[in-house]
Enzyme design. Structure first.
Site, PDB file in Angstrom:
ATOM      1  N   HIS A 129      42.941   4.180  36.280  1.00  0.00           N
ATOM      2  CA  HIS A 129      44.191   3.589  35.790  1.00  0.00           C
ATOM      3  C   HIS A 129      45.232   3.428  36.900  1.00  0.00           C
ATOM      4  O   HIS A 129      46.425   3.368  36.637  1.00  0.00           O
ATOM      5  CB  HIS A 129      44.761   4.434  34.638  1.00  0.00           C
ATOM      6  CG  HIS A 129      43.897   4.389  33.407  1.00  0.00           C
ATOM      7  ND1 HIS A 129      44.095   5.208  32.315  1.00  0.00           N
ATOM      8  CD2 HIS A 129      42.822   3.620  33.104  1.00  0.00           C
ATOM      9  CE1 HIS A 129      43.178   4.930  31.391  1.00  0.00           C
ATOM     10  NE2 HIS A 129      42.393   3.983  31.848  1.00  0.00           N
ATOM     11  N   CYS A 137      53.138  -6.005  44.895  1.00  0.00           N
ATOM     12  CA  CYS A 137      53.982  -7.111  44.434  1.00  0.00           C
ATOM     13  C   CYS A 137      53.465  -7.611  43.082  1.00  0.00           C
ATOM     14  O   CYS A 137      52.252  -7.782  42.902  1.00  0.00           O
ATOM     15  CB  CYS A 137      53.944  -8.232  45.473  1.00  0.00           C
ATOM     16  SG  CYS A 137      54.738  -9.736  44.883  1.00  0.00           S
ATOM     17  N   ALA A 246      42.040  23.663  31.234  1.00  0.00           N
ATOM     18  CA  ALA A 246      41.422  23.394  32.538  1.00  0.00           C
ATOM     19  C   ALA A 246      41.619  24.561  33.510  1.00  0.00           C
ATOM     20  O   ALA A 246      40.656  25.035  34.125  1.00  0.00           O
ATOM     21  CB  ALA A 246      42.016  22.115  33.124  1.00  0.00           C
TER      22      ALA A 246
HETATM   23  N1  APR Z   1      43.509  21.574  29.673  1.00  0.00           N
HETATM   24  C1  APR Z   1      42.578  20.703  29.206  1.00  0.00           C
HETATM   25  N2  APR Z   1      42.835  19.782  28.266  1.00  0.00           N
HETATM   26  C2  APR Z   1      44.086  19.735  27.758  1.00  0.00           C
HETATM   27  C3  APR Z   1      45.102  20.601  28.195  1.00  0.00           C
HETATM   28  C4  APR Z   1      44.776  21.558  29.196  1.00  0.00           C
HETATM   29  N3  APR Z   1      45.681  22.417  29.676  1.00  0.00           N
HETATM   30  N4  APR Z   1      46.249  20.307  27.504  1.00  0.00           N
HETATM   31  C5  APR Z   1      45.955  19.289  26.687  1.00  0.00           C
HETATM   32  N5  APR Z   1      44.647  18.935  26.827  1.00  0.00           N
HETATM   33  C6  APR Z   1      43.913  17.847  26.167  1.00  0.00           C
HETATM   34  C7  APR Z   1      44.421  17.462  24.795  1.00  0.00           C
HETATM   35  O1  APR Z   1      43.789  18.236  23.779  1.00  0.00           O
HETATM   36  C8  APR Z   1      44.016  15.981  24.718  1.00  0.00           C
HETATM   37  O2  APR Z   1      42.713  15.846  24.190  1.00  0.00           O
HETATM   38  O3  APR Z   1      44.094  16.719  26.973  1.00  0.00           O
HETATM   39  C9  APR Z   1      44.006  15.548  26.189  1.00  0.00           C
HETATM   40  C10 APR Z   1      45.149  14.630  26.577  1.00  0.00           C
HETATM   41  O4  APR Z   1      45.018  13.433  25.891  1.00  0.00           O
HETATM   42  P1  APR Z   1      45.952  12.153  26.212  1.00  0.00           P
HETATM   43  O5  APR Z   1      47.374  12.607  26.275  1.00  0.00           O
HETATM   44  O6  APR Z   1      45.585  11.101  25.233  1.00  0.00           O
HETATM   45  O7  APR Z   1      45.518  11.753  27.690  1.00  0.00           O
HETATM   46  P2  APR Z   1      44.343  10.803  28.192  1.00  0.00           P
HETATM   47  O8  APR Z   1      43.122  10.939  27.358  1.00  0.00           O
HETATM   48  O9  APR Z   1      44.221  11.066  29.656  1.00  0.00           O
HETATM   49  O10 APR Z   1      44.973   9.370  27.968  1.00  0.00           O
HETATM   50  C11 APR Z   1      44.266   8.264  28.440  1.00  0.00           C
HETATM   51  O11 APR Z   1      46.063   6.800  27.875  1.00  0.00           O
HETATM   52  O12 APR Z   1      48.311   6.280  27.780  1.00  0.00           O
HETATM   53  C12 APR Z   1      47.157   6.121  28.463  1.00  0.00           C
HETATM   54  O13 APR Z   1      46.953   5.413  30.678  1.00  0.00           O
HETATM   55  C13 APR Z   1      47.233   6.559  29.900  1.00  0.00           C
HETATM   56  O14 APR Z   1      45.496   7.469  31.308  1.00  0.00           O
HETATM   57  C14 APR Z   1      46.129   7.583  30.054  1.00  0.00           C
HETATM   58  C15 APR Z   1      45.193   7.195  28.913  1.00  0.00           C
END
Ligand code: APR
Length: 256
Positions: A129, A137, A246
């Site tokens: 991403h 630009c 994590a």
């Molecule tokens: N360790 C591991 N996992 C965790 C932790 C932690 N400390 N804290 C939260 N999580 C998990 C949550 O349970 C959830 O499943 O991380 C996940 C975060 O999910 P999102 O916020 O949806 O993030 P992500 O999956 O990376 O989103 C994907 O969406 O908005 C777009 O471009 C943005 O790259 C992003 C994409």
């Protein structure tokens, strides 16, 4: 700590199973999402209370339409995120992934736009991403240097102009509705296809096409281990799910 939790004070019931699934010699792919950086103080996107999208409307900030409508607000918000991410530090999970590359081939594929994997010491990170720090630009796509990010939040900021075409600097991230950059996507698919195991950390598994990557491993019969304290969209085909954070489990999971 026991063999079920080396380096952590919390023995985990499924740790042995997960370590077995990852093996210790072949190429490993680590696929990370926002949860990977949560313990560094970078908010995730979809957590009910603290998630970025619980407080800010993605349609107002993370789409090409938002950019066309109110460029200066979008630019100010992304520059402020740059400052916040720049002040965060890699956590024990990032460091464990970087350390694992001393003993086996490790490819990191991330949906995160921060640079915490790199600052932990991982090399060759594939940013599906994009990156908060790779400005370009909005007209001709040329990479642009934009100077240091402001150290206090501001409502509006005018993005610098492109010396070549008169366009404006934009964040180097992929917005909703935009295509993913080709190179990291192809590299991710190639790495997964050649992997002996895949480790998925901290992603909701809801945002495509990134969310389809673990399925490629499942279809090829490659073991998939997931680290996520919550439920995820990946339940199907995951070999072992470690329901923890994590920073809590990766040091033990990836210890040589
Ligand atoms: N360790 C591991 N996992 C965790 C932790 C932690 N400390 N804290 C939260 N999580 C998990 C949550 O349970 C959830 O499943 O991380 C996940 C975060 O999910 P999102 O916020 O949806 O993030 P992500 O999956 O990376 O989103 C994907 O969406 O908005 C777009 O471009 C943005 O790259 C992003 C994409």
């Amino acid at each position: 700590m026991t063999t079920d939790g080396v380096g952590s004070d919390r023995p985990h019931p499924d740790m042995s199973k997960a370590r077995l699934a990852l093996g210790d010699g072949g190429p490993l792919v680590v696929l990370t999402g926002a949860g990977m950086s949560a313990e560094s103080g970078v908010p995730t996107f979809r957590d009910a209370q603290t998630g970025l999208w619980a407080r800010h409307d993605p349609a107002a900030l993370a789409t090409p339409q938002a950019w066309d409508r109110d460029r200066d607000s979008v630019w100010a918000w992304y520059r402020w995120r740059e400052h916040l991410v720049g002040s965060a530090e890699p956590n024990a999970g990032h460091l464990a992934i970087a350390r694992a590359a001393r003993d086996r081939s490790v490819a990191v594929v991330t949906q995160n736009v921060d640079d915490l994997h790199e600052r932990a010491g991982s090399t060759g990170v594939h940013h599906l991403h994009g990156s908060l720090f790779a400005h370009r630009c909005d007209g001709c796509g040329t990479p642009m240097e934009v100077g240091p990010a402001p150290t206090a939040p501001v409502e509006r900021l005018v993005p610098p102009g492109c010396p070549g075409c008169g366009g404006r600097a934009r964040p180097g991230v992929v917005w909703f509705g935009e295509m993913l950059p080709r190179q990291p996507w192809d590299a991710a698919v190639a790495a997964i296809s050649a992997a002996s195991a895949v480790l998925v950390v901290g992603t909701s598994g809801l945002v495509h096409p990134a969310a389809s990557l673990p399925g490629i491993a499942v279809d090829l019969g490659i073991p998939v281990v997931e680290v996520n304290p919550g439920p995820s969209g990946l339940a199907h085909g995951v070999t072992v799910h470690l329901r923890d954070t994590a920073a809590a489990v990766l040091p033990a999971l990836l210890a040589a």
